[in-house]
Design an enzyme around this catalytic site. Structure first.
Site, PDB file in Angstrom:
ATOM      1  N   GLY A  10       0.873  -1.224   0.029  1.00  0.00           N
ATOM      2  CA  GLY A  10       0.116   0.009  -0.153  1.00  0.00           C
ATOM      3  C   GLY A  10       0.782   1.441  -0.032  1.00  0.00           C
ATOM      4  O   GLY A  10       1.996   1.409  -0.069  1.00  0.00           O
ATOM      5  N   ASP A  31       0.173  -8.871   1.701  1.00  0.00           N
ATOM      6  CA  ASP A  31      -0.929  -7.926   1.034  1.00  0.00           C
ATOM      7  C   ASP A  31      -1.956  -8.810   0.485  1.00  0.00           C
ATOM      8  O   ASP A  31      -1.421  -9.830  -0.126  1.00  0.00           O
ATOM      9  CB  ASP A  31       0.076  -7.023   0.348  1.00  0.00           C
ATOM     10  CG  ASP A  31      -0.906  -5.477   0.085  1.00  0.00           C
ATOM     11  OD1 ASP A  31      -0.282  -4.747   0.639  1.00  0.00           O
ATOM     12  OD2 ASP A  31      -2.174  -5.804  -0.245  1.00  0.00           O
ATOM     13  N   PHE A  80       0.017  -2.723   8.912  1.00  0.00           N
ATOM     14  CA  PHE A  80      -0.818  -1.545   8.053  1.00  0.00           C
ATOM     15  C   PHE A  80      -2.174  -1.744   7.454  1.00  0.00           C
ATOM     16  O   PHE A  80      -2.925  -1.060   7.474  1.00  0.00           O
ATOM     17  CB  PHE A  80       0.133  -0.985   6.778  1.00  0.00           C
ATOM     18  CG  PHE A  80       1.356  -0.090   7.155  1.00  0.00           C
ATOM     19  CD1 PHE A  80       1.222   0.992   7.536  1.00  0.00           C
ATOM     20  CD2 PHE A  80       2.487  -0.964   6.942  1.00  0.00           C
ATOM     21  CE1 PHE A  80       2.407   1.907   7.793  1.00  0.00           C
ATOM     22  CE2 PHE A  80       3.681  -0.141   6.918  1.00  0.00           C
ATOM     23  CZ  PHE A  80       3.656   1.071   7.561  1.00  0.00           C
ATOM     24  N   SER A 124      -4.300   6.878  13.934  1.00  0.00           N
ATOM     25  CA  SER A 124      -4.622   7.891  12.996  1.00  0.00           C
ATOM     26  C   SER A 124      -5.152   9.186  14.026  1.00  0.00           C
ATOM     27  O   SER A 124      -5.615   8.848  15.011  1.00  0.00           O
ATOM     28  CB  SER A 124      -5.990   7.767  11.942  1.00  0.00           C
ATOM     29  OG  SER A 124      -6.318   8.995  11.680  1.00  0.00           O
ATOM     30  N   TYR A 149     -14.751   4.082  10.754  1.00  0.00           N
ATOM     31  CA  TYR A 149     -13.196   4.002  10.617  1.00  0.00           C
ATOM     32  C   TYR A 149     -12.607   4.209  11.752  1.00  0.00           C
ATOM     33  O   TYR A 149     -11.711   3.800  12.343  1.00  0.00           O
ATOM     34  CB  TYR A 149     -12.816   4.594   9.583  1.00  0.00           C
ATOM     35  CG  TYR A 149     -11.516   5.007   9.176  1.00  0.00           C
ATOM     36  CD1 TYR A 149     -10.352   4.094   9.116  1.00  0.00           C
ATOM     37  CD2 TYR A 149     -10.841   6.000   9.650  1.00  0.00           C
ATOM     38  CE1 TYR A 149      -9.130   4.128   8.851  1.00  0.00           C
ATOM     39  CE2 TYR A 149      -9.405   6.491   9.565  1.00  0.00           C
ATOM     40  CZ  TYR A 149      -8.703   5.525   9.377  1.00  0.00           C
ATOM     41  OH  TYR A 149      -7.502   5.756   9.304  1.00  0.00           O
ATOM     42  N   LYS A 153      -9.982   2.389  14.930  1.00  0.00           N
ATOM     43  CA  LYS A 153      -8.766   2.796  15.192  1.00  0.00           C
ATOM     44  C   LYS A 153      -8.552   2.814  16.904  1.00  0.00           C
ATOM     45  O   LYS A 153      -7.714   2.395  17.480  1.00  0.00           O
ATOM     46  CB  LYS A 153      -8.239   4.114  14.579  1.00  0.00           C
ATOM     47  CG  LYS A 153      -7.917   3.839  13.050  1.00  0.00           C
ATOM     48  CD  LYS A 153      -6.648   2.908  12.649  1.00  0.00           C
ATOM     49  CE  LYS A 153      -6.578   2.765  11.219  1.00  0.00           C
ATOM     50  NZ  LYS A 153      -5.643   1.446  11.048  1.00  0.00           N
ATOM     51  N   TYR A 177      -0.898   8.871  12.756  1.00  0.00           N
ATOM     52  CA  TYR A 177      -0.513   9.883  11.612  1.00  0.00           C
ATOM     53  C   TYR A 177      -1.416  10.923  11.430  1.00  0.00           C
ATOM     54  O   TYR A 177      -2.607  10.765  11.543  1.00  0.00           O
ATOM     55  CB  TYR A 177      -0.836   9.077  10.246  1.00  0.00           C
ATOM     56  CG  TYR A 177      -0.266   7.453  10.156  1.00  0.00           C
ATOM     57  CD1 TYR A 177       0.944   7.136  11.101  1.00  0.00           C
ATOM     58  CD2 TYR A 177      -0.858   6.685   9.356  1.00  0.00           C
ATOM     59  CE1 TYR A 177       1.209   5.976  10.898  1.00  0.00           C
ATOM     60  CE2 TYR A 177      -0.312   5.392   9.050  1.00  0.00           C
ATOM     61  CZ  TYR A 177       0.630   5.087  10.110  1.00  0.00           C
ATOM     62  OH  TYR A 177       1.368   3.551   9.941  1.00  0.00           O
ATOM     63  N   ASN A 179      -1.889  13.885   8.077  1.00  0.00           N
ATOM     64  CA  ASN A 179      -2.074  13.586   6.617  1.00  0.00           C
ATOM     65  C   ASN A 179      -1.076  13.178   5.927  1.00  0.00           C
ATOM     66  O   ASN A 179      -0.389  14.154   5.469  1.00  0.00           O
ATOM     67  CB  ASN A 179      -3.047  14.604   6.075  1.00  0.00           C
ATOM     68  CG  ASN A 179      -4.171  15.014   6.877  1.00  0.00           C
ATOM     69  OD1 ASN A 179      -4.514  14.982   8.012  1.00  0.00           O
ATOM     70  ND2 ASN A 179      -5.409  15.329   5.993  1.00  0.00           N
ATOM     71  N   ASN A 199      -9.193  12.176  -0.686  1.00  0.00           N
ATOM     72  CA  ASN A 199      -8.006  12.805  -0.340  1.00  0.00           C
ATOM     73  C   ASN A 199      -7.935  13.950  -0.984  1.00  0.00           C
ATOM     74  O   ASN A 199      -7.671  14.053  -2.211  1.00  0.00           O
ATOM     75  CB  ASN A 199      -7.034  12.110   0.025  1.00  0.00           C
ATOM     76  CG  ASN A 199      -7.363  10.936   1.050  1.00  0.00           C
ATOM     77  OD1 ASN A 199      -7.372   9.867   0.996  1.00  0.00           O
ATOM     78  ND2 ASN A 199      -7.785  11.506   2.471  1.00  0.00           N
TER      79      ASN A 199
HETATM   80  N1  UFG Z   1     -10.497  18.817   0.845  1.00  0.00           N
HETATM   81  C1  UFG Z   1     -11.308  19.546  -0.013  1.00  0.00           C
HETATM   82  N2  UFG Z   1     -11.362  19.048  -1.466  1.00  0.00           N
HETATM   83  C2  UFG Z   1     -11.247  17.650  -1.647  1.00  0.00           C
HETATM   84  C3  UFG Z   1     -10.620  16.763  -0.939  1.00  0.00           C
HETATM   85  C4  UFG Z   1     -10.459  17.409   0.416  1.00  0.00           C
HETATM   86  O1  UFG Z   1     -11.355  20.900   0.304  1.00  0.00           O
HETATM   87  O2  UFG Z   1     -11.537  17.404  -2.764  1.00  0.00           O
HETATM   88  C5  UFG Z   1     -10.323  19.094   2.033  1.00  0.00           C
HETATM   89  C6  UFG Z   1     -11.009  18.476   3.466  1.00  0.00           C
HETATM   90  O3  UFG Z   1     -12.050  19.211   3.456  1.00  0.00           O
HETATM   91  C7  UFG Z   1      -9.863  18.720   4.410  1.00  0.00           C
HETATM   92  C8  UFG Z   1      -8.448  18.655   3.887  1.00  0.00           C
HETATM   93  O4  UFG Z   1      -8.890  18.960   2.381  1.00  0.00           O
HETATM   94  O5  UFG Z   1     -10.053  20.026   4.971  1.00  0.00           O
HETATM   95  C9  UFG Z   1      -7.962  17.294   3.730  1.00  0.00           C
HETATM   96  O6  UFG Z   1      -8.877  16.077   3.356  1.00  0.00           O
HETATM   97  P1  UFG Z   1      -8.374  14.620   3.267  1.00  0.00           P
HETATM   98  O7  UFG Z   1      -9.562  13.897   2.840  1.00  0.00           O
HETATM   99  O8  UFG Z   1      -7.255  14.566   2.488  1.00  0.00           O
HETATM  100  O9  UFG Z   1      -7.951  14.230   4.460  1.00  0.00           O
HETATM  101  P2  UFG Z   1      -8.683  14.234   5.878  1.00  0.00           P
HETATM  102  O10 UFG Z   1      -7.844  15.206   6.806  1.00  0.00           O
HETATM  103  O11 UFG Z   1     -10.258  14.361   5.688  1.00  0.00           O
HETATM  104  O12 UFG Z   1      -8.496  12.724   6.309  1.00  0.00           O
HETATM  105  C10 UFG Z   1      -7.358  12.115   6.801  1.00  0.00           C
HETATM  106  C11 UFG Z   1      -7.254  10.592   6.389  1.00  0.00           C
HETATM  107  C12 UFG Z   1      -8.150   9.774   7.329  1.00  0.00           C
HETATM  108  C13 UFG Z   1      -8.110  10.223   8.779  1.00  0.00           C
HETATM  109  C14 UFG Z   1      -8.325  11.741   8.999  1.00  0.00           C
HETATM  110  C15 UFG Z   1      -7.947  11.928  10.509  1.00  0.00           C
HETATM  111  O13 UFG Z   1      -7.481  10.385   4.996  1.00  0.00           O
HETATM  112  O14 UFG Z   1      -7.866   8.423   7.004  1.00  0.00           O
HETATM  113  O15 UFG Z   1      -7.384  12.276   7.942  1.00  0.00           O
HETATM  114  O16 UFG Z   1      -8.158  13.554  10.503  1.00  0.00           O
HETATM  115  F1  UFG Z   1      -9.014   9.490   9.322  1.00  0.00           F
END
Ligand code: UFG
Length: 335
Positions: A10, A31, A80, A124, A149, A153, A177, A179, A199
């Site tokens: 991964g 995996d 993981f 996380s 999810y 965790k 973790y 981001n 993401n």
């Molecule tokens: N975002 C946008 N547009 C998009 C995608 C994301 O504006 O198309 C914003 C989200 O609102 C957020 C930021 O970008 O503010 C980051 O978003 P991600 O989806 O990349 O990440 P998250 O912080 O939501 O999630 C991550 C991990 C999860 C974990 C989480 C813990 O992906 O596995 O952090 O807070 F659970």
């Protein structure tokens, strides 16, 4: 050390395998390729010159997993293998509970049977929910999980802690973790989202590459410096290295539970990330402001004092480096 890496094909797993090999360890990958691709194993060989041993096994299959441990006799495990999409977990909670809890229970049962005492676990910052105070330290209270999810965790962390209490020689390192982003600087391994990315960074790189028409910023009226959400983006290689430092430390310990925040300590807003991407890659992004995404918290970033001092670790890459590496990976994927 000989280390079993579940989920080793991964995104974070593959970078960790590369760093394990670079530091003279032997990585055995387990995996099921549910969210990864077999070609990543060849890429690991291209980067390191070593072809890691691979078992295509699902960690919920205890019998098959046990066979791997019997064959390999590892000294430690980096676990993981798990399902990781917050939104999907709301739609398919049982899948998440089955995968994320059963896998860990199987791993721990087998470790006990085979007398393997060291485990590093992928957790996380989601366990903190929406924190009252930022940055968060490892002592920040754990709030009620906001998704199945996140709940898996939290439960997994509890399972590890309870198991360690009952098995005093066992060593656990829980890495929370923030981001993870970026890709290997060679452009040979990186994130491989299936379908439309959830993401931010893969959505940005796919938009720049013309695969997606437009990026939506999920909300610009949060109580933050520019109204968009704040996160702590960490380069996947910096994150990978913490696993090696964590397991090397466990090898010298006798019965501990380490918990570390793994972040850079820097909070960046969505708008800042977009600006950094445009500046660093000279790409113009087509974006618009949309509504907030359900379940998003306004801001979180790490107090990383503990990991910096105890594991003598510090991030090598900054946000721009990570964005450039993610972009290089995206471009190579399309060739
Ligand atoms: N975002 C946008 N547009 C998009 C995608 C994301 O504006 O198309 C914003 C989200 O609102 C957020 C930021 O970008 O503010 C980051 O978003 P991600 O989806 O990349 O990440 P998250 O912080 O939501 O999630 C991550 C991990 C999860 C974990 C989480 C813990 O992906 O596995 O952090 O807070 F659970």
């Amino acid at each position: 050390m000989k280390i079993i890496v579940t989920g080793g094909a991964g995104f974070i797993g593959s970078h960790t395998v590369v760093e394990l090999i670079a530091r003279g360890h032997e990585a055995i990958i387990v995996d099921n390729f549910s969210n990864s691709q077999p070609f990543i194993i060849d890429r690991i060989k291209e980067i390191t010159g070593v072809s890691p041993k691979l078992y295509q096994v699902d960690c919920t299959d205890k019998k098959a997993l046990k066979q791997v441990f019997e064959n390999e006799k590892p000294e430690g495990v980096i676990h993981f293998a798990a399902s990781k999409a917050v939104g999907e977990s709301v739609l398919k909670p049982l899948l998440y509970y089955r995968n994320n809890l059963t896998s860990l229970i199987n791993v721990l049962e087998i470790m006990k049977e085979e007398k393997v005492n060291n485990i590093v676990f992928s957790s996380s910052c989601t366990v903190y929910g929406s924190p009252d105070v930022i940055p968060v330290t490892e002592k920040t209270p754990i709030k009620k999980a906001e998704s199945p999810y996140g709940n898996t965790k939290q439960i997994d962390e509890q399972i590890l802690t309870d198991f360690q209490k009952a098995n005093p020689l066992f060593n656990v390192s829980i890495l929370r973790y923030f981001n993870p982003i970026g890709a290997h600087p060679t452009g040979k391994i990186g994130e491989l989202p299936i379908g439309t990315p959830n993401n931010l960074i893969p959505f940005i790189t796919q938009t720049a590459a013309g695969i997606r028409k437009q990026l939506t910023i999920f909300g610009d009226t949060y109580d933050t410096k520019d109204g968009s959400c704040i996160r702590d983006y960490i380069h996947v290689i910096d994150l990978a290295i913490t696993h090696i430092k964590a397991i090397e430390k466990l090898k010298k310990e006798n019965g501990i539970v380490d918990v570390y925040n793994v972040g850079t300590g820097v909070g960046s807003s969505v708008i800042e990330v977009i600006e950094s991407f445009e500046e660093a890659t000279k790409q113009k992004l087509n974006f618009r402001i949309g509504n907030p995404r359900e379940g998003d918290i306004s801001a979180i970033y790490a107090d990383n004092t503990k990991i910096v001092s105890e594991l003598e670790w510090k991030p090598k890459y900054n946000l721009k480096d990570a964005l450039v590496h993610a972009w290089e990976w995206q471009k190579k994927l399309q060739k």
